[in-house]
Design an enzyme around this catalytic site. Structure first.
Site, PDB file in Angstrom:
ATOM      1  N   TYR A  31     -58.826  26.530  45.894  1.00 45.79           N
ATOM      2  CA  TYR A  31     -58.877  25.206  46.499  1.00 45.79           C
ATOM      3  C   TYR A  31     -58.477  25.258  47.963  1.00 45.79           C
ATOM      4  O   TYR A  31     -57.967  26.274  48.466  1.00 45.79           O
ATOM      5  CB  TYR A  31     -57.971  24.238  45.738  1.00 45.79           C
ATOM      6  CG  TYR A  31     -56.484  24.417  46.003  1.00 45.79           C
ATOM      7  CD1 TYR A  31     -55.785  23.531  46.828  1.00 45.79           C
ATOM      8  CD2 TYR A  31     -55.773  25.465  45.433  1.00 45.79           C
ATOM      9  CE1 TYR A  31     -54.433  23.683  47.074  1.00 45.79           C
ATOM     10  CE2 TYR A  31     -54.421  25.628  45.674  1.00 45.79           C
ATOM     11  CZ  TYR A  31     -53.749  24.738  46.492  1.00 45.79           C
ATOM     12  OH  TYR A  31     -52.413  24.914  46.736  1.00 45.79           O
ATOM     13  N   ARG A  50     -60.815  30.356  55.097  1.00 44.43           N
ATOM     14  CA  ARG A  50     -59.848  30.748  54.066  1.00 44.43           C
ATOM     15  C   ARG A  50     -60.414  30.471  52.671  1.00 44.43           C
ATOM     16  O   ARG A  50     -60.182  31.256  51.735  1.00 44.43           O
ATOM     17  CB  ARG A  50     -58.522  30.023  54.269  1.00 44.43           C
ATOM     18  CG  ARG A  50     -57.412  30.523  53.341  1.00 44.43           C
ATOM     19  CD  ARG A  50     -56.059  29.943  53.697  1.00 44.43           C
ATOM     20  NE  ARG A  50     -56.014  28.499  53.510  1.00 44.43           N
ATOM     21  CZ  ARG A  50     -54.952  27.753  53.776  1.00 44.43           C
ATOM     22  NH1 ARG A  50     -53.846  28.308  54.251  1.00 44.43           N
ATOM     23  NH2 ARG A  50     -54.971  26.448  53.578  1.00 44.43           N
ATOM     24  N   ARG A  99     -64.079  29.914  26.071  1.00 42.56           N
ATOM     25  CA  ARG A  99     -62.853  30.513  26.593  1.00 42.56           C
ATOM     26  C   ARG A  99     -62.742  32.006  26.254  1.00 42.56           C
ATOM     27  O   ARG A  99     -62.483  32.381  25.120  1.00 42.56           O
ATOM     28  CB  ARG A  99     -61.616  29.777  26.063  1.00 42.56           C
ATOM     29  CG  ARG A  99     -60.326  30.233  26.740  1.00 42.56           C
ATOM     30  CD  ARG A  99     -59.098  29.598  26.108  1.00 42.56           C
ATOM     31  NE  ARG A  99     -57.895  29.970  26.831  1.00 42.56           N
ATOM     32  CZ  ARG A  99     -57.242  31.121  26.685  1.00 42.56           C
ATOM     33  NH1 ARG A  99     -57.710  32.044  25.842  1.00 42.56           N
ATOM     34  NH2 ARG A  99     -56.160  31.377  27.383  1.00 42.56           N
ATOM     35  N   HIS A 101     -61.418  35.754  28.602  1.00 47.81           N
ATOM     36  CA  HIS A 101     -60.827  36.153  29.866  1.00 47.81           C
ATOM     37  C   HIS A 101     -61.862  36.713  30.840  1.00 47.81           C
ATOM     38  O   HIS A 101     -61.804  36.442  32.044  1.00 47.81           O
ATOM     39  CB  HIS A 101     -59.712  37.172  29.627  1.00 47.81           C
ATOM     40  CG  HIS A 101     -58.461  36.569  29.080  1.00 47.81           C
ATOM     41  ND1 HIS A 101     -58.343  36.191  27.774  1.00 47.81           N
ATOM     42  CD2 HIS A 101     -57.278  36.249  29.668  1.00 47.81           C
ATOM     43  CE1 HIS A 101     -57.141  35.674  27.558  1.00 47.81           C
ATOM     44  NE2 HIS A 101     -56.472  35.695  28.703  1.00 47.81           N
ATOM     45  N   LYS A 145     -55.622  31.329  47.708  1.00 49.81           N
ATOM     46  CA  LYS A 145     -55.211  29.937  47.440  1.00 49.81           C
ATOM     47  C   LYS A 145     -55.757  29.515  46.075  1.00 49.81           C
ATOM     48  O   LYS A 145     -56.770  28.816  45.953  1.00 49.81           O
ATOM     49  CB  LYS A 145     -55.689  29.005  48.557  1.00 49.81           C
ATOM     50  CG  LYS A 145     -54.913  27.692  48.618  1.00 49.81           C
ATOM     51  CD  LYS A 145     -55.167  26.980  49.922  1.00 49.81           C
ATOM     52  CE  LYS A 145     -54.469  25.628  49.991  1.00 49.81           C
ATOM     53  NZ  LYS A 145     -52.999  25.723  49.993  1.00 49.81           N
ATOM     54  N   GLU A 177     -41.910  32.443  51.695  1.00 44.16           N
ATOM     55  CA  GLU A 177     -42.472  31.152  52.094  1.00 44.16           C
ATOM     56  C   GLU A 177     -41.989  30.085  51.126  1.00 44.16           C
ATOM     57  O   GLU A 177     -41.251  30.375  50.181  1.00 44.16           O
ATOM     58  CB  GLU A 177     -44.003  31.210  52.101  1.00 44.16           C
ATOM     59  CG  GLU A 177     -44.609  31.540  50.748  1.00 44.16           C
ATOM     60  CD  GLU A 177     -46.129  31.642  50.783  1.00 44.16           C
ATOM     61  OE1 GLU A 177     -46.739  31.253  51.795  1.00 44.16           O
ATOM     62  OE2 GLU A 177     -46.708  32.129  49.788  1.00 44.16           O
TER      63      GLU A 177
END
Length: 283
Positions: A31, A50, A99, A101, A145, A177
């Site tokens: 995101y 990014r 579902r 992996h 991110k 951070e």
């Protein structure tokens, strides 16, 4: 509210996310969050670069034909946010599949985006905030991110329960951070921040701040900050898209400097404010 979902601008209530979406089931997505000042998207190209990096690193197929910048601008327009402080959220998941992996074959990604009004934390910018230090238990690809944010959520909740604005991570004695910010310290007029690495997100506001430092002749060191050195700092601050430049005046139970936002922080805040006003056509 009008949002963007898989190629269409639709009312938010009309969006239907499949229960088999890998973002929902596995946190398999990335995101971006972009600030808009007076209808102008700030540092748009850096955010989109990014986002492309996150997609590449996670091997999520880039959505065909999607102009993320155009989507963000249109969301500002159709929601009547041209004269407001706002933010745009963009999310891409690996799509809908049973579902498992491993990556599903021939599965288009899911794209969702929205724009919303944003109330800047102006009083906190003036007074400064408290942060707490927490162990950095995140994975080793913090430069991506990812929407998989459970460690950040737990850390930020811990901050809230301690009446703190932010939780700042410490890994092996080194400050990395915050849960949704980058971290800076000032020692003898020189600004220090953790170097870019897989241990931190390459913050867009962080980069802007470092550029401002160079323009203002503030020396910069991209060098690890040790937790044990923090009490000796003259100033501390956290930076981020919605945080901008936030003075830190308290860490856990001790006071930073004289307990007031320091001169380097104030100088950077003024420069950042002037920059965003110029970009927004307000100066």
């Amino acid at each position: 509210m009008i949002v963007y979902f898989n190629g269409e601008f639709v009312p938010r209530a009309a969006v239907s996310i499949s229960p088999d979406d890998r973002g929902f089931l596995l946190g398999d997505g990335v995101y971006e969050v972009i600030r808009s000042y007076n209808g102008r998207l700030f540092a748009l190209e850096a955010h989109l670069k990014r986002l492309e990096y996150s997609l590449q690193q996670t091997r999520i197929e880039r959505p065909a034909g999607v102009d993320f910048g155009g989507v963000a601008e249109e969301l500002i327009r159709v929601n009547g946010l041209q004269d407001a402080d706002a933010l745009v959220y963009l999310q891409v998941t690996r799509g809908v599949a049973p579902r498992k992996h491993a990556f599903p074959p021939d599965t288009p990604p899911t794209v969702y985006a929205f724009a919303a009004p944003f109330e800047p934390p102006r009083e906190k910018w003036r007074s400064g905030v408290k942060v707490i230090l927490v162990p950095d238990i995140r994975w080793l690809r913090c430069d991506v991110k990812s929407i998989s944010l459970l460690p950040n959520v737990l850390a930020n909740q811990q901050a809230k329960e301690n009446d703190a604005y932010e939780a700042v991570f410490v890994r092996n004695g080194v400050v990395t951070e915050g849960s949704h910010t980058n971290f800076c310290a000032v020692f003898d007029g020189r600004l220090f921040t953790h170097p870019k690495s897989p241990y931190i997100l390459p913050g867009i506001t962080r980069d802007v701040v470092l550029d401002l430092c160079r323009n203002l002749n503030i020396p910069v060191e991209e060098y690890p900050i040790l937790e044990k050195e923090l009490p000796d700092a003259d100033e501390l601050m956290v930076t981020g898209t919605t945080t901008e430049i936030m003075p830190v005046v308290q860490v856990n139970g001790w006071t930073v400097g004289d307990g007031q936002p320091g001169p380097v922080t104030r100088k950077l805040q003024r420069a950042f404010d002037a920059l965003t006003k110029r970009k927004a056509g307000l100066a």
